[in-house]
Design a protein around this motif. Structure first.
Motif, PDB file in Angstrom:
ATOM      1  N   SER A  50       0.851  -1.193   0.000  1.00  0.00           N
ATOM      2  CA  SER A  50       0.000   0.000   0.000  1.00  0.00           C
ATOM      3  C   SER A  50       0.890   1.248   0.000  1.00  0.00           C
ATOM      4  O   SER A  50       1.867   1.306   0.746  1.00  0.00           O
ATOM      5  CB  SER A  50      -0.879  -0.028   1.257  1.00  0.00           C
ATOM      6  N   ASN A 220      -7.965  -0.184  -6.188  1.00  0.00           N
ATOM      7  CA  ASN A 220      -6.720  -0.450  -5.446  1.00  0.00           C
ATOM      8  C   ASN A 220      -5.606   0.519  -5.863  1.00  0.00           C
ATOM      9  O   ASN A 220      -4.480   0.405  -5.407  1.00  0.00           O
ATOM     10  CB  ASN A 220      -6.277  -1.911  -5.600  1.00  0.00           C
ATOM     11  N   ALA A 235      -0.393   2.441  -5.352  1.00  0.00           N
ATOM     12  CA  ALA A 235      -1.349   1.492  -4.781  1.00  0.00           C
ATOM     13  C   ALA A 235      -1.971   2.149  -3.557  1.00  0.00           C
ATOM     14  O   ALA A 235      -1.252   2.727  -2.737  1.00  0.00           O
ATOM     15  CB  ALA A 235      -0.624   0.217  -4.384  1.00  0.00           C
ATOM     16  N   CYS A 236      -3.311   2.073  -3.420  1.00  0.00           N
ATOM     17  CA  CYS A 236      -3.913   2.661  -2.210  1.00  0.00           C
ATOM     18  C   CYS A 236      -4.258   1.560  -1.210  1.00  0.00           C
ATOM     19  O   CYS A 236      -4.857   1.828  -0.173  1.00  0.00           O
ATOM     20  CB  CYS A 236      -5.109   3.544  -2.532  1.00  0.00           C
ATOM     21  N   MET A 237      -3.877   0.329  -1.540  1.00  0.00           N
ATOM     22  CA  MET A 237      -3.993  -0.784  -0.588  1.00  0.00           C
ATOM     23  C   MET A 237      -3.020  -1.866  -1.052  1.00  0.00           C
ATOM     24  O   MET A 237      -2.443  -1.746  -2.133  1.00  0.00           O
ATOM     25  CB  MET A 237      -5.428  -1.312  -0.542  1.00  0.00           C
ATOM     26  N   LYS A 238      -2.844  -2.917  -0.222  1.00  0.00           N
ATOM     27  CA  LYS A 238      -1.962  -4.016  -0.645  1.00  0.00           C
ATOM     28  C   LYS A 238      -2.553  -4.692  -1.872  1.00  0.00           C
ATOM     29  O   LYS A 238      -3.767  -4.909  -1.923  1.00  0.00           O
ATOM     30  CB  LYS A 238      -1.860  -5.050   0.473  1.00  0.00           C
ATOM     31  N   ILE A 239      -1.706  -5.018  -2.831  1.00  0.00           N
ATOM     32  CA  ILE A 239      -2.210  -5.678  -4.048  1.00  0.00           C
ATOM     33  C   ILE A 239      -1.424  -6.973  -4.231  1.00  0.00           C
ATOM     34  O   ILE A 239      -0.193  -6.987  -4.090  1.00  0.00           O
ATOM     35  CB  ILE A 239      -2.026  -4.759  -5.289  1.00  0.00           C
ATOM     36  N   GLU A 243      -3.327  -9.611  -9.497  1.00  0.00           N
ATOM     37  CA  GLU A 243      -4.582  -8.849  -9.401  1.00  0.00           C
ATOM     38  C   GLU A 243      -4.608  -7.724 -10.438  1.00  0.00           C
ATOM     39  O   GLU A 243      -3.551  -7.162 -10.765  1.00  0.00           O
ATOM     40  CB  GLU A 243      -4.689  -8.177  -8.018  1.00  0.00           C
ATOM     41  N   LEU A 245      -5.125  -3.990 -11.630  1.00  0.00           N
ATOM     42  CA  LEU A 245      -5.001  -2.655 -11.018  1.00  0.00           C
ATOM     43  C   LEU A 245      -6.154  -1.802 -11.551  1.00  0.00           C
ATOM     44  O   LEU A 245      -6.323  -1.686 -12.765  1.00  0.00           O
ATOM     45  CB  LEU A 245      -3.667  -2.015 -11.397  1.00  0.00           C
ATOM     46  N   HIS A 247      -8.601   1.897 -10.950  1.00  0.00           N
ATOM     47  CA  HIS A 247      -8.869   3.126 -10.201  1.00  0.00           C
ATOM     48  C   HIS A 247     -10.322   3.500 -10.426  1.00  0.00           C
ATOM     49  O   HIS A 247     -11.029   2.810 -11.162  1.00  0.00           O
ATOM     50  CB  HIS A 247      -7.887   4.246 -10.587  1.00  0.00           C
ATOM     51  N   ARG A 410     -14.145   0.813   2.091  1.00  0.00           N
ATOM     52  CA  ARG A 410     -12.902   0.081   1.714  1.00  0.00           C
ATOM     53  C   ARG A 410     -12.084   0.859   0.685  1.00  0.00           C
ATOM     54  O   ARG A 410     -11.627   0.293  -0.316  1.00  0.00           O
ATOM     55  CB  ARG A 410     -13.252  -1.308   1.161  1.00  0.00           C
ATOM     56  N   GLY A 412      -9.241   2.509   1.230  1.00  0.00           N
ATOM     57  CA  GLY A 412      -7.799   2.492   1.454  1.00  0.00           C
ATOM     58  C   GLY A 412      -7.198   3.885   1.578  1.00  0.00           C
ATOM     59  O   GLY A 412      -7.826   4.832   2.057  1.00  0.00           O
TER      60      GLY A 412
END
Ligand SMILES: C[S@@+](CC[C@H](N)C(=O)[O-])C[C@H]1O[C@@H](n2cnc3c(N)ncnc32)[C@H](O)[C@@H]1O
Length: 476
Positions: A50, A220, A235-239, A243, A245, A247, A410, A412
């Motif tokens: 993140s 994310n 990344a605005c959270m763990k990826i 996965e 990507l 926005h 959620r 992030g």
């Protein structure tokens, strides 16, 4: 475009573009792939932390937006401080000799296309100028544009109609190219804000790699723009490796029907992300109304259907969609009439009439709270020295409530979280300055500022205190 648009051809074109702009990464954490959303998407090639930077991107085309009341700014540096008409009489605004030099090729192009000259700023020309800039692109950049997704349909390309009405003439292949550019911009362009505090310019930019990010209402990825309009995508959270990507193309603080309407109208698709699949929006009920019959929550009866009627979860009374649409329109116009910045009136409406009609986290409530946050501490009559402890505490509570909502949704480490953390920091700091009030200790104050700065770093629009965080820390 001669070659087929595939993951491999698009990857080649994008990597070549990034190389030419010196933005190629040694071991990039992303790769293009086929998306389940349809078309091409961007995927993580390893686990990403993140807050980690994923890529930087450069605008292949950038310029003014067509939105009404967009202030005129310099065509070269994009600052809106005192632009004057270009002395070559092309009709576009420019602010200095240095900028005039940068604007030279464009100036020639616009004069040639118009066939007439003008010694004042032509605001209409300014407004519709962005697609025309694509005529100055070299073959390589034209190829990049040709490989991006585009929307078809009569609503795309109105800028070219406007330019023609203003007397511009285009040969057939040129007109076809310009109309395609408009369709590509409409499918992919980002809103780019330049400047800070009370001096913003609002642009639209086509970022080739950024364009390949698909949408999710639980994104994310987030991005900021630096002082050179470079996009920094993080990344605005763990990826997890593999996965996609994504926005968000819509505002996170809109409820599902509003986001759905926006996405269908502007991007022509229906989002089926986890938030859109949940009529309760993760328990936030951001679009629900209060049932007149039993005070239960009234939510859309059918998901993914803009024409759906609404139904109360508890008593199952149905409400026609026209009634809901009318209520939203009325609430929307009441909220926009609050631009007079009278907090007392806003607060009365927030805790009175509005709360009787909609849920506690309804998008209209959120919108109003958001307005109040930006007024207290900043606007005339409500500057820090003008407000009492009650208003200061109120602002702090609203910041905390909105931050809680972002957690529920959620979202992030999103940009809005950064901005709200900064406003919360200002409240805590002001509380410390007042002998009468302790809203937080020094450690908490410093950590709130650091969290805000981590999210907003490199953002040209970030508050000065965030940009000069080490200086600001000394004042705590
Ligand atoms: C900016 S482009 C994204 C990249 C695109 N997939 C491509 O192949 O170039 C935007 C378009 O991608 C598609 N798209 C993006 N996100 C989507 C989603 N969540 N569900 C369905 N389609 C989506 C829509 O067609 C949308 O107009």
């Amino acid at each position: 475009m001669n070659e087929k648009r595939t993951v491999s051809t698009v990857s080649e074109v994008i990597n070549d573009f990034l190389k030419r702009k010196n933005l190629i990464q040694e071991e990039s954490p992303w790769a293009l792939g086929e998306s389940t959303h349809g078309g091409i998407g961007v995927f993580a090639t390893r686990d990403i932390e993140s807050g980690e930077e994923v890529f930087k991107d450069y605008p292949v085309i950038i310029g003014p937006r067509t939105t009404p009341n967009n202030p005129v700014f310099c065509m070269a540096c994009y600052r809106n401080t005192k632009p004057v008409p270009c002395l070559e009489n092309c009709g576009l605004p420019i602010c200095s000799a240095k900028c005039k030099e940068k604007h030279k090729a464009e100036c020639e192009l616009f004069k040639k296309k118009r066939g007439e000259v003008t010694n004042h700023i032509n605001e209409k020309l300014f407004k519709f100028s962005t697609p025309l800039r694509s005529l100055l692109l070299d073959e390589n950049d034209r190829k990049v544009v040709a490989y991006l997704k585009y929307h078809e349909g009569a609503i795309h390309g109105f800028e070219i109609d406007k330019l023609q009405k203003m007397g511009m003439k285009f040969e057939e292949p040129e007109e076809k190219y310009l109309r395609r550019v408009c369709c590509v911009m409409d499918a992919n362009a980002f809103e780019v804000i330049v400047g800070n505090e009370n001096n913003y310019s609002n642009l639209r930019g086509l970022y080739p790699l950024g364009s390949l990010l698909n949408h999710s209402c639980v994104p994310n990825m987030m991005h900021v723009f630096d002082k050179n309009q470079l996009m920094v995508a993080r990344a605005c959270m763990k990826i997890k490796k593999g996965e996609e990507l994504c926005h968000s193309y819509a505002r996170a603080i809109w409820g599902t029907p509003t986001r759905m309407y926006h996405l269908v109208r502007t991007k022509h698709f229906i989002c089926r992300c986890p938030r859109c699949c949940d009529p309760k929006e993760f328990g936030s009920y951001m679009s629900a109304f209060v049932c007149k019959n039993c005070n239960g929550n009234v939510i859309p009866k059918h998901l993914f259907n803009l024409k759906s009627d609404w139904i109360c979860e508890d008593c199952h009374v149905e409400v026609k969609r026209e009634e809901v649409a009318n209520l939203m329109l009325t609430l929307g116009s009441v909220l926009s009439s609050f631009d007079g910045e009278n907090i007392e009136v806003m607060l009365k409406f927030l805790s009175g009439k509005l709360r009787k009609l909609v849920t506690v986290n309804h998008e209209m409530v959120v919108e109003l709270k958001y307005k109040i946050v930006w007024i207290i501490g900043h606007q005339t009559q409500y500057k820090w020295n003008d407000i009492d402890d009650n208003l200061l505490n109120l602002k702090k509570s609203i910041c905390e409530e909105l931050l809680d909502l972002l957690r529920i949704l959620r979202l992030g480490e999103c940009k809005l979280k950064g901005l709200l953390l900064y406003e919360l920091y200002l409240c805590l700091k002001e509380g410390m300055r007042r002998d009468s009030l302790t809203l937080g200790n020094e450690i908490e104050i410093a950590s709130t500022l650091k969290q805000a700065a981590n999210i907003l770093k490199e953002d040209v629009c970030a508050p000065v205190a965030v940009q000069n965080i080490s200086q600001e820390m000394k004042s705590i």
